[in-house]
Design a protein around this motif. Structure first.
Motif, short mmCIF file in Angstrom:
data_model
loop_
_atom_site.label_atom_id
_atom_site.label_comp_id
_atom_site.label_asym_id
_atom_site.label_seq_id
_atom_site.Cartn_x
_atom_site.Cartn_y
_atom_site.Cartn_z
N GLN A 81 0.68 -1.35 -0.02
CA GLN A 81 -0.06 -0.09 0.04
C GLN A 81 1.04 1.14 0.16
O GLN A 81 0.76 2.33 -0.84
CB GLN A 81 -0.84 0.15 1.28
N LEU A 82 1.76 1.20 0.96
CA LEU A 82 2.81 2.41 0.92
C LEU A 82 3.61 2.89 -0.37
O LEU A 82 3.99 3.59 -0.97
CB LEU A 82 3.68 2.34 2.14
N LEU A 83 3.95 1.43 -0.97
CA LEU A 83 4.87 1.53 -2.29
C LEU A 83 3.73 2.20 -3.36
O LEU A 83 4.12 3.06 -4.21
CB LEU A 83 4.84 0.09 -3.10
N LEU A 84 2.32 1.90 -3.44
CA LEU A 84 1.46 2.54 -4.26
C LEU A 84 1.42 3.84 -4.19
O LEU A 84 1.33 4.65 -4.99
CB LEU A 84 0.11 1.84 -4.28
N ILE A 85 1.30 4.14 -2.68
CA ILE A 85 1.09 5.81 -2.45
C ILE A 85 2.28 6.33 -2.96
O ILE A 85 2.12 7.52 -3.58
CB ILE A 85 0.98 5.88 -0.93
N ALA A 86 3.54 5.95 -2.58
CA ALA A 86 4.87 6.64 -3.22
C ALA A 86 4.70 6.89 -4.74
O ALA A 86 4.85 7.72 -5.24
CB ALA A 86 6.04 5.93 -2.84
N ARG A 87 4.34 5.64 -5.16
CA ARG A 87 4.28 5.66 -6.69
C ARG A 87 3.18 6.71 -7.37
O ARG A 87 3.22 7.59 -8.20
CB ARG A 87 3.79 4.32 -7.29
N PHE A 88 1.94 6.95 -6.35
CA PHE A 88 1.00 7.73 -7.04
C PHE A 88 1.60 9.28 -6.75
O PHE A 88 1.46 10.21 -7.67
CB PHE A 88 -0.43 7.67 -6.00
N LEU A 89 2.35 9.50 -5.67
CA LEU A 89 2.87 11.04 -5.39
C LEU A 89 3.71 11.32 -6.43
O LEU A 89 3.82 12.36 -7.13
CB LEU A 89 3.56 10.98 -4.10
N GLU A 90 4.50 10.34 -6.75
CA GLU A 90 5.40 10.48 -8.04
C GLU A 90 4.78 10.89 -9.38
O GLU A 90 5.24 11.61 -10.22
CB GLU A 90 6.52 9.38 -8.12
N ARG A 91 3.53 10.08 -9.71
CA ARG A 91 2.92 10.52 -10.75
C ARG A 91 2.21 11.83 -10.72
O ARG A 91 2.23 12.41 -11.59
CB ARG A 91 1.79 9.43 -10.90
#
Lengths: 252, 224
Positions: free
Chosen positions: B183-193
């Motif tokens: 979940q945290l990995l995804l959140i980091a990915r979303f923020l980078e997007r």
């Protein structure tokens, strides 16, 4: 791309009035070039240089060069009849002669004095009317008076009249300003067809028309050619602030 | 010369600013919800997305209306087309806030995996980039737009750092952390997007101001 008309440091004075100032431009074959600018900027004057129409005005002087196919048409020994055959002009108001459709088209051929047979004239009429997409509409009424035609048809007829003498260049001075939007659109379509055979230069107040129909555009102001560029560049990303202000309506 | 059109363009500008404020706020709130484990706040982000969608449609309509009625040229045309593109990017940013809020809802009732350090840092980078991008659009400020584009590598670095830590220090060492770490990995990915969309906004602003395309041409950004 081949240059058809090139101006080099072209200047023109009406008496003491300096109407064209060091205009340097190249108009290319098989392209439509639009000249835009506010009233009095010199755009029609520039157009009329190319078939020496300004000669009709008293007190006109020119400087620099205007080359068509490499020859300076401002030279005193220029054959004006030959020049005006090669460089035809369409005006704001269609101006057919008070003659039949047929006679309007062959008029230019007849006054050149050469003996042309009836069948040759018929062929010229047909090809000229086909050139402006009027043949199918008018083939059965060639003897009718040209003044009976609609404004748009008259304008097409005037273009056909030019085509009959086989010009290279078509100059158009506000050719659609008397026409409604549909007729304007059809004349613009015709221009796109004609550019495959001719070099076309159009002067217009209608910026949208210049943007729609032309390949290159020049912007003039107070006798100077401020900017000359491909049309899409000039209207999307003009380089000169004066061009920008004019085309966005901030000028004046 | 005063133009009525300028009043219309100002109105469009205001609506784009509103879009920017809402999108940036949504990102901020979604990460606040994560940090404070606040399900209510996360659900609020998801619910508020409808308002952003509605505003997006209004901005689009306004742009089309202006093009149809005024047939704009040159910088006016570039301003409106840029406004449309920015509008779409901001709507995507708001959608990413919703994605973050949804991941947050998966995490709020589970024990905290680790104290959050780099995700809040990445959030600050993203928020600053959005603010600068909108300001650069409003003021036509190329330097600020450049600053946005040049901030994107920092966002990528932080995302890589977050990924490395979550994978190496947690998932590899203890498989039971995986559901939370993902979940945290995804959140980091979303923020980078979010930062990528913001970079697009800034590139469009540079085109709007100086009529030069820097998108897909990074060398043009540093040349001058």
């Amino acid at each position: 791309m081949t240059d058809k008309i090139v101006t080099k440091d072209l200047n023109l004075w009406y008496g003491g009035f300096h109407a064209l100032k060091d205009v340097n431009a190249a108009f290319q074959v098989n392209r439509i070039t639009a000249i835009i600018g506010p009233s009095g900027c010199g755009k029609s004057t520039l157009l009329r240089v190319f078939n020496r129409m300004n000669d009709l005005i008293e007190g006109v002087r020119t400087g620099g060069e205007a080359l068509i196919d490499g020859l300076d048409i401002l030279a005193p020994d220029t054959d004006l009849v030959a020049l005006r055959k090669k460089v035809g002009m369409v005006f704001q108001r269609p101006n057919p002669f008070p003659l039949s459709i047929y006679e309007n088209i062959v008029f230019g051929v007849r006054i050149r004095g050469a003996k042309v047979s009836r069948s040759e004239l018929d062929a010229i009429v047909e090809s000229s009317l086909r050139g402006v997409l009027l043949w199918d509409d008018l083939r059965d009424m060639l003897r009718s008076p040209a003044l009976r035609l609609s404004l748009e048809q008259r304008q097409r007829l005037c273009i056909a009249r030019l085509l009959a003498v086989k010009p290279d260049v078509l100059l158009m001075d506000e050719p659609c300003s008397a026409l409604d939007p549909q007729a304007t659109a059809r004349i613009e379509e015709l221009m796109r067809e004609l550019k495959h055979e001719y070099t076309i230069v159009i002067v217009t107040h209608n910026m949208q028309q210049a943007a729609r129909v032309s390949d290159d555009t020049g912007f003039m102001l107070l006798g100077e050619l401020i900017e000359f560029n491909r049309t899409e560049e000039l209207f999307a990303s003009p380089r000169d602030k004066r061009t920008e202000d004019y085309i966005t309506g901030r000028y004046g | 010369m005063e133009r009525h059109f300028d009043t219309e363009l100002d109105e469009l500008k205001k609506r784009v600013i509103d879009m920017g404020t809402l999108a940036e706020g949504a990102i901020y709130k979604s990460v606040e919800a994560l940090k404070s484990r606040n399900a209510e706040l996360a659900r609020g982000v998801i619910a508020d997305d409808r308002d952003i969608d509605r505003l997006e449609l209004l901005v689009d309509e306004k742009c089309i209306d202006l093009i149809a009625r005024y047939q704009p040229m040159a910088r006016d045309l570039r301003f409106i087309t840029t406004g449309m593109k920015i509008n779409a990017e901001l709507e995507r940013i708001a959608d990413l806030a919703v994605d973050i809020a949804q991941r947050t809802l998966e995490l709020v009732d589970k024990p905290l995996l680790k104290p959050l350090v780099d995700i809040p840092k990445l959030t600050v980078v993203a928020q600053n980039m959005i603010k600068w991008a909108i300001e650069s659009f409003v003021k036509g400020d190329i330097e600020l737009a450049r600053k946005v584009v040049l901030s994107d590598p920092e966002a990528n670095r932080l995302r890589d750092e977050i990924q490395r830590e979550l994978i190496d220090d947690y998932m590899v060492k203890d498989g039971s952390t995986a559901p939370r770490a993902v979940q945290l990995l995804l959140i980091a990915r979303f923020l980078e997007r979010v930062c990528d969309h913001t970079t697009n906004i800034a590139e469009n602003v540079i085109y709007m101001v100086q009529a030069e395309v820097v998108k897909h041409h990074p060398e043009r950004l540093t040349d001058g």
